[in-house]
Design an enzyme around this catalytic site. Structure first.
Site, PDB file in Angstrom:
ATOM      1  N   ASP A   9     -29.904 -33.373  18.448  1.00  0.00           N
ATOM      2  CA  ASP A   9     -30.641 -32.121  18.200  1.00  0.00           C
ATOM      3  C   ASP A   9     -30.295 -31.135  19.322  1.00  0.00           C
ATOM      4  O   ASP A   9     -30.480 -31.431  20.490  1.00  0.00           O
ATOM      5  CB  ASP A   9     -32.144 -32.427  18.179  1.00  0.00           C
ATOM      6  CG  ASP A   9     -32.966 -31.220  17.743  1.00  0.00           C
ATOM      7  OD1 ASP A   9     -33.958 -31.417  17.023  1.00  0.00           O
ATOM      8  OD2 ASP A   9     -32.636 -30.083  18.139  1.00  0.00           O
ATOM      9  N   ASP A 104     -28.847 -27.648  13.353  1.00  0.00           N
ATOM     10  CA  ASP A 104     -28.654 -28.151  14.727  1.00  0.00           C
ATOM     11  C   ASP A 104     -29.019 -29.619  14.897  1.00  0.00           C
ATOM     12  O   ASP A 104     -29.133 -30.097  16.010  1.00  0.00           O
ATOM     13  CB  ASP A 104     -29.439 -27.294  15.719  1.00  0.00           C
ATOM     14  CG  ASP A 104     -30.894 -27.705  15.851  1.00  0.00           C
ATOM     15  OD1 ASP A 104     -31.497 -28.116  14.846  1.00  0.00           O
ATOM     16  OD2 ASP A 104     -31.418 -27.626  16.972  1.00  0.00           O
ATOM     17  N   GLU A 105     -29.189 -30.326  13.778  1.00  0.00           N
ATOM     18  CA  GLU A 105     -29.766 -31.669  13.878  1.00  0.00           C
ATOM     19  C   GLU A 105     -29.098 -32.619  12.891  1.00  0.00           C
ATOM     20  O   GLU A 105     -28.870 -32.249  11.741  1.00  0.00           O
ATOM     21  CB  GLU A 105     -31.237 -31.514  13.474  1.00  0.00           C
ATOM     22  CG  GLU A 105     -32.194 -32.463  14.064  1.00  0.00           C
ATOM     23  CD  GLU A 105     -33.568 -32.220  13.446  1.00  0.00           C
ATOM     24  OE1 GLU A 105     -34.246 -33.199  13.188  1.00  0.00           O
ATOM     25  OE2 GLU A 105     -33.937 -31.053  13.196  1.00  0.00           O
TER      26      GLU A 105
HETATM   27  P1  TTP Z   1     -35.377 -26.859  16.319  1.00  0.00           P
HETATM   28  O1  TTP Z   1     -34.384 -27.920  16.630  1.00  0.00           O
HETATM   29  O2  TTP Z   1     -36.708 -27.279  15.790  1.00  0.00           O
HETATM   30  O3  TTP Z   1     -35.684 -26.006  17.612  1.00  0.00           O
HETATM   31  P2  TTP Z   1     -34.693 -25.535  18.766  1.00  0.00           P
HETATM   32  O4  TTP Z   1     -33.332 -26.122  18.598  1.00  0.00           O
HETATM   33  O5  TTP Z   1     -34.721 -24.042  18.828  1.00  0.00           O
HETATM   34  O6  TTP Z   1     -35.396 -26.084  20.071  1.00  0.00           O
HETATM   35  P3  TTP Z   1     -35.490 -27.590  20.593  1.00  0.00           P
HETATM   36  O7  TTP Z   1     -34.814 -27.584  21.908  1.00  0.00           O
HETATM   37  O8  TTP Z   1     -36.941 -27.884  20.696  1.00  0.00           O
HETATM   38  O9  TTP Z   1     -34.795 -28.452  19.572  1.00  0.00           O
HETATM   39  O10 TTP Z   1     -34.769 -25.841  15.288  1.00  0.00           O
HETATM   40  C1  TTP Z   1     -33.405 -25.486  15.279  1.00  0.00           C
HETATM   41  C2  TTP Z   1     -33.239 -24.013  14.919  1.00  0.00           C
HETATM   42  O11 TTP Z   1     -33.847 -23.725  13.667  1.00  0.00           O
HETATM   43  C3  TTP Z   1     -33.880 -23.093  15.908  1.00  0.00           C
HETATM   44  O12 TTP Z   1     -33.019 -22.775  16.998  1.00  0.00           O
HETATM   45  C4  TTP Z   1     -34.227 -21.886  15.070  1.00  0.00           C
HETATM   46  C5  TTP Z   1     -34.472 -22.444  13.682  1.00  0.00           C
HETATM   47  N1  TTP Z   1     -35.919 -22.517  13.399  1.00  0.00           N
HETATM   48  C6  TTP Z   1     -36.530 -21.474  12.713  1.00  0.00           C
HETATM   49  O13 TTP Z   1     -35.858 -20.513  12.314  1.00  0.00           O
HETATM   50  N2  TTP Z   1     -37.872 -21.536  12.473  1.00  0.00           N
HETATM   51  C7  TTP Z   1     -38.657 -22.572  12.903  1.00  0.00           C
HETATM   52  O14 TTP Z   1     -39.884 -22.596  12.682  1.00  0.00           O
HETATM   53  C8  TTP Z   1     -38.020 -23.658  13.596  1.00  0.00           C
HETATM   54  C9  TTP Z   1     -38.832 -24.830  14.085  1.00  0.00           C
HETATM   55  C10 TTP Z   1     -36.660 -23.582  13.820  1.00  0.00           C
HETATM   56 MG    MG Z   2     -33.080 -28.169  18.230  1.00  0.00          MG
END
Ligand code: TTP
Ligand code: MG
Length: 350
Positions: A9, A104-105
Site C-alpha cells: 500500500d 495504490d494497493e
Molecule cells: P489510501 O491507501 O487509503 O490512502 P493513502 O495512500 O493516501 O494514505 P496511506 O498512507 O494511509 O495509505 O488510498 C489511496 C488513494 O486513494 C489516496 O491517495 C487517495 C484515494 N482516496 C480517495 O480519493 N478517497 C478516500 O476516501 C480514500 C481513503 C482514498
Molecule cells: Mg495508501
C-alpha cells in the site's frame, strides 16, 4: 501448506506523487481534493497534514479549519494511473498472482516465487526498493500467511514500513489485535463488540461461532475465523496468463542430448504441479522447450499439443539442440494457453 502473501500500500499516494513532482510542497501540509467553497472533500493528504487531524473524505472546509495553512492541490488522475501501472509491472515480476484493490494497493501471493531465495520478506523489501527507485514514492508492505494479516501488517509500520507476521507468530499477533483492525468492523460494530467486553481478537475467542453468529449474523462466522488468524481467501489475479513455464539454470553446463534429456522429468514434474493449480479455463494448446546455450544465445521450439508430456518435450529438445553445437546452460519447458475468453466474458466470470 502455508501461503506467503504480501500486501503493498503506497503511503499517502496522491499526495506523495504531488510532493514528488513539486518538491516545494514536501515540507508543507498538503491535501489533494476539491475546493473548500462548494462541497469539496479531501481525497488524501500528506503525513504533515495528518498531524493536524486532516483525513481522507473530510470536507475541505473542515480540513482548512483544522489546518489553516493546508495547501490544496488538484488531483491529476492520469499521473496516478501511470504510477499505479508501473507498480503493477514490478509486482508481476515476482508472481502472476497479483490482485489490485485500488490504484495504490495490491495483494501478491508469492508462495511459488523463487526470487530472493524464496523469502517473502526479502521480496517485499526488494519491491519497496524498486518502487522507490523507479517512482520516487514510498510503499509500505505487510507479509503474512494470509490476506487478512498481510493487510493489517502493511498498515502497522506505515509510512515506509515493513511488517512481517511469520506463521509461528500469527497466534500472538492476532490475540493482541484490536477488533477495529478487522476489515468490516466499523464504528458501529466495534461499539457493539465493546458492549460485550470485546476489544481485541483475543477477547473474541472467548465466544463460540454459534454465539457470534447469533449476535452478528453471517459476519459472526467471519469474525470467529479471523479471530483465530484464519483466512483462506485466495489472491485473485486480474490478469490472465498466456503461458506457464519452468526453467532451470545449471551449475555446470549440460553437454549432449542425453544429459539434457535427463533433466526433463524434474522440469516437467514441476510444470505439472503448477498447472494443477490453475482453474479449468486455462487450456494448453502448445508445448515448448527453451534452450539457452553457453554463449547466451537461446532458442525456443514449440508445437501444437494439449499436453506437455515427456515424449513431446523430448522431441522438441532434440530439435532445439540440433540448432547449435554448444553446451547448454539453461533449460525450460512450458505450455501456451488458448487465447483467453473475450474480455467481456472475463469480467463476468471474475
Ligand atoms: P489510501 O491507501 O487509503 O490512502 P493513502 O495512500 O493516501 O494514505 P496511506 O498512507 O494511509 O495509505 O488510498 C489511496 C488513494 O486513494 C489516496 O491517495 C487517495 C484515494 N482516496 C480517495 O480519493 N478517497 C478516500 O476516501 C480514500 C481513503 C482514498
Ligand atoms: Mg495508501
Amino acid at each position: 501448506m502455508t501461503r506467503k502473501i504480501i500486501h503493498i500500500d503506497a503511503d499517502c499516494f496522491y499526495a506523495a506523487i504531488e510532493m514528488r513532482d513539486n518538491p516545494a510542497l514536501a515540507h508543507l501540509p498538503i491535501a489533494v481534493g476539491g475546493a473548500s467553497d462548494r462541497r469539496g472533500v479531501i481525497a488524501t493528504c500528506n503525513y504533515k497534514a495528518r498531524e493536524f487531524g486532516v483525513r481522507s473524505a473530510m470536507p475541505t472546509a473542515t480540513a482548512k479549519r483544522k489546518c489553516p495553512n493546508l495547501v490544496m492541490v488538484k488531483a491529476r488522475f492520469d499521473v496516478y494511473r501511470a504510477a499505479s501501472a508501473t507498480m503493477r509491472e514490478i509486482f508481476l515480476d515476482y508472481t502472476d498472482l497479483v490482485e489490485p484493490l485500488s490504484l495504490d494497493e495490491a495483494f501478491l501471493d508469492v508462495s511459488d516465487c523463487n526470487r530472493c531465495q524464496g523469502s517473502a520478506t526479502l521480496i517485499a523489501e526488494e519491491i519497496r526498493a524498486r518502487v522507490k527507485a523507479s517512482l520516487n514514492i514510498t510503499v509500505s508492505a505487510g507479509v503474512a500467511p494470509n490476506k487478512f494479516l498481510a493487510k493489517v501488517a502493511s498498515d502497522w509500520h506505515k509510512p515506509d514500513g515493513l511488517c512481517v507476521v511469520p506463521p509461528e507468530q500469527v497466534d500472538a499477533f492476532v490475540r493482541e489485535l484490536p477488533v477495529n483492525k478487522i476489515f468490516g468492523v466499523g464504528k458501529v460494530t466495534a461499539g457493539r463488540l465493546q458492549r460485550h467486553g470485546i476489544q481485541t481478537c483475543g477477547d473474541l475467542r472467548r465466544f463460540t461461532v454459534f454465539e457470534l453468529t447469533e449476535r452478528f449474523g453471517r459476519f459472526g462466522k467471519r469474525l470467529h475465523e479471523l479471530a483465530q488468524g484464519h483466512d483462506e481467501r485466495p489472491v485473485k489475479p486480474t490478469r490472465r496468463r498466456k503461458s506457464m513455464s519452468v526453467e532451470s539454470t545449471y551449475a555446470q553446463d549440460l553437454v549432449g542430448l542425453e544429459a539434457c534429456r535427463d533433466q526433463l522429468p524434474a522440469l516437467q514434474e514441476e510444470l505439472e504441479r503448477r498447472l494443477a493449480k490453475l482453474d479449468d479455463s486455462y487450456q494448453p494448446t502448445k508445448a515448448f522447450v527453451k534452450i539457452k546455450f553457453r554463449d547466451f544465445t537461446q532458442t525456443t521450439v514449440e508445437r501444437h499439443d494439449s499436453t506437455a508430456d515427456l515424449e513431446t518435450l523430448g522431441q522438441l529438445l532434440e530439435t532445439g539442440l540440433a540448432r547449435r553445437e554448444l553446451p547448454v546452460r539453461l533449460l525450460g519447458v512450458g505450455v501456451r494457453f488458448r487465447d483467453a475468453l473475450p474480455a467481456q466474458q472475463i469480467t463476468l466470470f471474475n
